[in-house]
Design a protein around this motif. Sequence first.
Motif, mmCIF file in Angstrom:
data_model
loop_
_atom_site.group_PDB
_atom_site.id
_atom_site.type_symbol
_atom_site.label_atom_id
_atom_site.label_comp_id
_atom_site.label_asym_id
_atom_site.label_seq_id
_atom_site.Cartn_x
_atom_site.Cartn_y
_atom_site.Cartn_z
ATOM 1 N N LEU A 131 16.521 6.533 -33.374
ATOM 2 C CA LEU A 131 17.341 8.014 -34.245
ATOM 3 C C LEU A 131 17.103 9.196 -32.737
ATOM 4 N N LEU A 132 18.504 9.599 -32.492
ATOM 5 C CA LEU A 132 18.310 10.927 -31.784
ATOM 6 C C LEU A 132 18.268 12.567 -32.241
ATOM 7 N N SER A 133 17.728 13.251 -32.088
ATOM 8 C CA SER A 133 17.688 14.549 -32.918
ATOM 9 C C SER A 133 17.531 15.741 -31.635
ATOM 10 N N ARG A 134 18.169 16.836 -31.501
ATOM 11 C CA ARG A 134 18.283 17.668 -30.669
ATOM 12 C C ARG A 134 18.685 18.673 -31.842
ATOM 13 N N GLY A 135 18.570 20.031 -30.533
ATOM 14 C CA GLY A 135 18.391 21.061 -30.977
ATOM 15 C C GLY A 135 17.660 21.533 -31.644
ATOM 16 N N VAL A 136 17.194 23.519 -31.276
ATOM 17 C CA VAL A 136 16.665 24.685 -31.988
ATOM 18 C C VAL A 136 17.415 25.259 -33.649
ATOM 19 N N PHE A 137 18.137 25.833 -32.655
ATOM 20 C CA PHE A 137 19.045 26.737 -33.857
ATOM 21 C C PHE A 137 19.798 25.365 -35.011
ATOM 22 N N SER A 138 20.866 25.161 -33.674
ATOM 23 C CA SER A 138 21.711 23.935 -34.784
ATOM 24 C C SER A 138 21.007 23.010 -34.336
ATOM 25 N N LYS A 139 20.977 21.938 -35.398
ATOM 26 C CA LYS A 139 20.511 20.494 -34.847
ATOM 27 C C LYS A 139 21.901 19.352 -34.690
ATOM 28 N N GLU A 140 21.239 18.393 -34.155
ATOM 29 C CA GLU A 140 22.455 17.611 -33.924
ATOM 30 C C GLU A 140 21.350 16.478 -34.156
ATOM 31 N N ARG A 141 21.703 15.152 -35.360
ATOM 32 C CA ARG A 141 21.337 14.442 -34.974
ATOM 33 C C ARG A 141 22.117 12.885 -34.821
ATOM 34 N N LEU A 142 21.658 12.125 -34.466
ATOM 35 C CA LEU A 142 22.912 10.945 -33.905
ATOM 36 C C LEU A 142 22.034 9.576 -33.954
#
Length: 127
Positions: free
Chosen positions: A62-73
């Motif tokens: 699981l890769l989770s990125r983002g401050v205001f909007s989240k991207e989860r892969l």
Amino acid sequence: MIDSPATLKPRYQEHPRMFADEPGYFLLACVLVPIGVGIVWLIVWWIKTRCTLLTVGEERVLLSRGVFSKERLEIELESIRTVRIDQSFVDRIFNCGVLKIYTAGDNPELVQKGMPDPERLRSALRS
């Protein structure tokens, strides 16, 4: 009592390293601190790295990125075809690397720079 999957400790869970990821930009930001631009740059960069998290669990990555909007892969471990970790000379000094995970085709499904302890990461993905 049986542990639920949510309470199990992940095999690998790390944030990318800020300095080791881009040492040239880090040094430039430090030089620009006296005029104020560097401190803003470092704060924004630090927040971005703290908001990026790579977790290797028992069944998936699981890769989770983002401050205001989240991207989860999420990638199932069973579907991973190739794990590639690239390290430059500077990356080897700071024990980090660029993770690339391939599931199908010639383009990586997941690319993340600055991941610490690449050998532990590789073994977590392969065990």
